[in-house]
Design an enzyme around this catalytic site. Structure first.
Site, mmCIF file in Angstrom:
data_model
loop_
_atom_site.group_PDB
_atom_site.id
_atom_site.type_symbol
_atom_site.label_atom_id
_atom_site.label_comp_id
_atom_site.label_asym_id
_atom_site.label_seq_id
_atom_site.Cartn_x
_atom_site.Cartn_y
_atom_site.Cartn_z
ATOM 1 N N CYS A 135 0.770 -0.938 0.064
ATOM 2 C CA CYS A 135 0.420 0.349 0.270
ATOM 3 C C CYS A 135 0.810 1.321 0.249
ATOM 4 O O CYS A 135 0.263 2.735 -0.206
ATOM 5 C CB CYS A 135 -0.849 -0.174 1.079
ATOM 6 S SG CYS A 135 -2.096 -1.258 0.676
ATOM 7 N N HIS A 275 -2.625 6.991 2.845
ATOM 8 C CA HIS A 275 -3.965 5.722 1.961
ATOM 9 C C HIS A 275 -5.097 5.362 2.752
ATOM 10 O O HIS A 275 -5.355 6.408 3.984
ATOM 11 C CB HIS A 275 -2.623 4.713 2.157
ATOM 12 C CG HIS A 275 -3.248 3.478 1.762
ATOM 13 N ND1 HIS A 275 -3.099 3.331 0.648
ATOM 14 C CD2 HIS A 275 -2.823 2.275 3.048
ATOM 15 C CE1 HIS A 275 -3.929 1.805 0.401
ATOM 16 N NE2 HIS A 275 -3.271 1.367 1.756
ATOM 17 N N ASN A 305 -10.531 0.210 -0.161
ATOM 18 C CA ASN A 305 -9.159 0.040 -0.523
ATOM 19 C C ASN A 305 -8.595 -0.363 -1.801
ATOM 20 O O ASN A 305 -8.976 -1.220 -1.850
ATOM 21 C CB ASN A 305 -8.273 -0.391 1.091
ATOM 22 C CG ASN A 305 -7.037 -0.436 1.553
ATOM 23 O OD1 ASN A 305 -6.211 -0.280 -0.051
ATOM 24 N ND2 ASN A 305 -6.168 -1.266 1.837
HETATM 25 O O1 UT7 Z 1 -4.042 -1.080 3.147
HETATM 26 C C1 UT7 Z 1 -2.777 -1.728 3.375
HETATM 27 C C2 UT7 Z 1 -3.142 -1.385 5.130
HETATM 28 N N1 UT7 Z 1 -3.805 -2.653 5.925
HETATM 29 C C3 UT7 Z 1 -4.570 -1.466 6.869
HETATM 30 O O2 UT7 Z 1 -4.022 -0.607 7.240
HETATM 31 C C4 UT7 Z 1 -5.841 -2.125 7.998
HETATM 32 C C5 UT7 Z 1 -5.910 -2.753 8.730
HETATM 33 N N2 UT7 Z 1 -6.911 -3.025 9.904
HETATM 34 C C6 UT7 Z 1 -8.407 -2.539 9.501
HETATM 35 O O3 UT7 Z 1 -8.776 -1.850 9.892
HETATM 36 C C7 UT7 Z 1 -9.419 -3.799 10.847
HETATM 37 O O4 UT7 Z 1 -8.170 -3.873 11.467
HETATM 38 C C8 UT7 Z 1 -10.248 -3.794 9.897
HETATM 39 C C9 UT7 Z 1 -11.334 -2.836 9.317
HETATM 40 C C10 UT7 Z 1 -10.042 -4.782 9.190
HETATM 41 C C11 UT7 Z 1 -11.311 -4.991 11.162
HETATM 42 O O5 UT7 Z 1 -11.689 -4.031 11.805
HETATM 43 P P1 UT7 Z 1 -11.038 -4.548 13.797
HETATM 44 O O6 UT7 Z 1 -11.592 -3.322 13.824
HETATM 45 O O7 UT7 Z 1 -10.023 -4.389 13.789
HETATM 46 O O8 UT7 Z 1 -12.092 -5.087 13.954
HETATM 47 P P2 UT7 Z 1 -11.421 -7.173 14.605
HETATM 48 O O9 UT7 Z 1 -10.225 -7.514 13.256
HETATM 49 O O10 UT7 Z 1 -10.485 -6.808 15.678
HETATM 50 O O11 UT7 Z 1 -12.657 -8.106 14.883
HETATM 51 C C12 UT7 Z 1 -14.045 -7.591 15.555
HETATM 52 C C13 UT7 Z 1 -14.498 -8.085 15.334
HETATM 53 C C14 UT7 Z 1 -14.543 -9.268 15.565
HETATM 54 O O12 UT7 Z 1 -15.515 -10.761 16.659
HETATM 55 P P3 UT7 Z 1 -15.068 -11.000 17.871
HETATM 56 O O13 UT7 Z 1 -14.090 -11.938 17.709
HETATM 57 O O14 UT7 Z 1 -15.178 -10.093 18.498
HETATM 58 O O15 UT7 Z 1 -16.292 -11.858 18.222
HETATM 59 C C15 UT7 Z 1 -14.935 -10.302 14.442
HETATM 60 O O16 UT7 Z 1 -14.095 -11.386 13.865
HETATM 61 O O17 UT7 Z 1 -15.562 -8.029 14.221
HETATM 62 C C16 UT7 Z 1 -15.522 -9.075 13.718
HETATM 63 N N3 UT7 Z 1 -15.627 -8.900 11.908
HETATM 64 C C17 UT7 Z 1 -16.858 -9.086 11.533
HETATM 65 N N4 UT7 Z 1 -18.047 -8.852 11.659
HETATM 66 C C18 UT7 Z 1 -18.909 -8.636 10.337
HETATM 67 C C19 UT7 Z 1 -14.039 -9.188 11.497
HETATM 68 N N5 UT7 Z 1 -15.043 -8.587 9.919
HETATM 69 C C20 UT7 Z 1 -15.905 -8.453 10.450
HETATM 70 C C21 UT7 Z 1 -17.028 -8.493 8.935
HETATM 71 N N6 UT7 Z 1 -18.917 -8.008 9.394
HETATM 72 N N7 UT7 Z 1 -17.076 -7.769 7.083
#
Ligand code: UT7
Length: 350
Positions: A135, A275, A305
């Site tokens: 990225c 980004h 993204n």
């Molecule tokens: O561009 C390259 C670099 N990449 C980035 O900068 C991406 C950085 N990361 C992010 O943007 C975020 O971490 C994400 C958008 C990928 C995920 O968001 P988050 O707030 O960090 O969520 P998480 O992975 O900590 O998950 C929280 C909860 C989990 O459930 P439990 O374990 O708390 O029950 C996930 O299973 O949200 C759940 N979850 C979802 N729920 C509904 C993960 N994805 C989804 C989804 N819909 N799509």
């Protein structure tokens, strides 16, 4: 001061002022392309266990564009963006010296996607190569192109960011499928007639971060096989929360560093060009820089993204609001880990 000291200092001063004035690189045109098909949060709700509310509140994304159709890779979108750029800047493709394509989803392992784009646009007097820095690729490529202009080696350098992220996304994985989209953007770099242009870059990598964000197979370490395909190893693997933390720290560190090095306060910056990985990462970076929200370019709601296309697509969508002399800070973070920031002043009225 002795005569020789004086002459030496004068030489350095004259050399620097001539050098700086003659070979500052500036962005003289921007263009972009996104494919027609729009993948909405509602359609994703039917593919994976997610919902519009979660996606919107956690990422800021509403829609992304997807390239559909057989035999079309990132170069297809890169060519479209560059063709628009050539037309807008009234450039004969035979006058282009160099094409750098930042991509993480090249059409082929080889040859470079930049080679394909250069051929398709008719840039047969140019050389071309790809830049791979996930990225942050566009940021790295923009700085690389700047060096050729600053050194006086070339006069027209095209930097294109193009990614067909849908080609490496697992649409059964809710953690990654909601984030990425396809698109391309391009800029023209030319010697600046004045002091406006690209001034400084702060770029970093930390390869220890690779484990948190990568594609497991398809490269030389794990060539494609029946097993890698069955294990779904040709898709993006991301530990979202870990990457999120590093992205917030990395973007803020880079932005702070570039401000300090250029004696700038956040309040003096006209535009943050970040980004577009997650709206919350962008807001955290802007907050750290003490920037008002209206100074932050945001396109993530409509494109998601697009990896290497996010920065040039921001410029394309905000071009009409840009004024000559305005101060821009570009910032990115991505797989690698790679991250950084670039400081530029805008060269023309949009
Ligand atoms: O561009 C390259 C670099 N990449 C980035 O900068 C991406 C950085 N990361 C992010 O943007 C975020 O971490 C994400 C958008 C990928 C995920 O968001 P988050 O707030 O960090 O969520 P998480 O992975 O900590 O998950 C929280 C909860 C989990 O459930 P439990 O374990 O708390 O029950 C996930 O299973 O949200 C759940 N979850 C979802 N729920 C509904 C993960 N994805 C989804 C989804 N819909 N799509």
């Amino acid at each position: 001061m002795t005569d020789s000291h004086f002459l030496y200092n004068k030489f350095i001063f004259d050399y620097n002022s001539i050098y700086m004035q003659k070979f500052k690189a500036s962005i003289t045109g921007v263009a972009g392309y996104v494919p027609d098909y729009i993948l909405t949060n509602q359609e994703l709700e039917r593919l994976v266990a997610t919902n519009d509310e979660w996606i919107t509140s956690r990422t800021g994304i509403k829609t992304r564009h997807i390239l559909k159709g057989e035999n079309m890779g990132s170069s297809h979108m890169g060519v479209k963006a560059v063709q628009i750029l050539l037309e807008k800047t009234n450039t004969n493709p035979m006058d282009v010296d160099l094409v750098i394509c930042a991509t993480t989803t090249p059409d082929f392992v080889f040859p470079a996607t930049a080679n394909l784009i250069a051929a398709e646009i008719g840039a047969f007097n140019a050389f071309s190569y790809d830049m791979q820095a996930a990225c942050s690729g566009f940021l790295y490529a923009m700085w690389a192109g700047t060096q050729f202009i600053q050194a006086g080696t070339y006069k027209k350098v095209i930097v294109v960011g193009a990614d067909k992220m849908s080609s490496i996304i697992d649409y059964t994985d809710r953690a990654t499928s909601i984030i990425f989209g396809d698109g391309a953007g391009a800029i023209m770099l030319e010697p600046s007639p004045d002091e406006d242009g690209i001034h400084d870059a702060f770029l970093r990598t930390d390869g220890r971060g690779w484990v948190h964000l990568h594609q497991k197979a398809g490269g030389s370490r794990r060539p494609p096989s029946l097993e890698t395909v069955q294990n779904r190893e040709h898709y993006v693997y991301q530990e979202g929360a870990v990457v999120f933390k590093h992205a917030v720290t990395g973007m803020a560190q880079a932005a702070e560093e570039i401000l300090t090095r250029n004696n700038l306060k956040g309040s003096e910056v006209d535009w943050l060009v970040p980004h577009q990985a997650n709206k919350r990462i962008i807001e955290a970076t802007a907050q750290k820089m003490e920037l008002a929200p209206e100074k932050v370019m945001l396109t993530i709601d409509r494109y998601g993204n697009t990896t290497n296309a996010t920065l040039p697509l921001c410029l394309r969508d905000y071009e009409s609001q840009l004024k000559k002399g305005q101060k821009l800070v570009f910032a990115a973070f991505g797989g690698g880990f790679t991250w950084g920031a670039i400081y530029a002043t805008w060269a023309y009225n949009g």
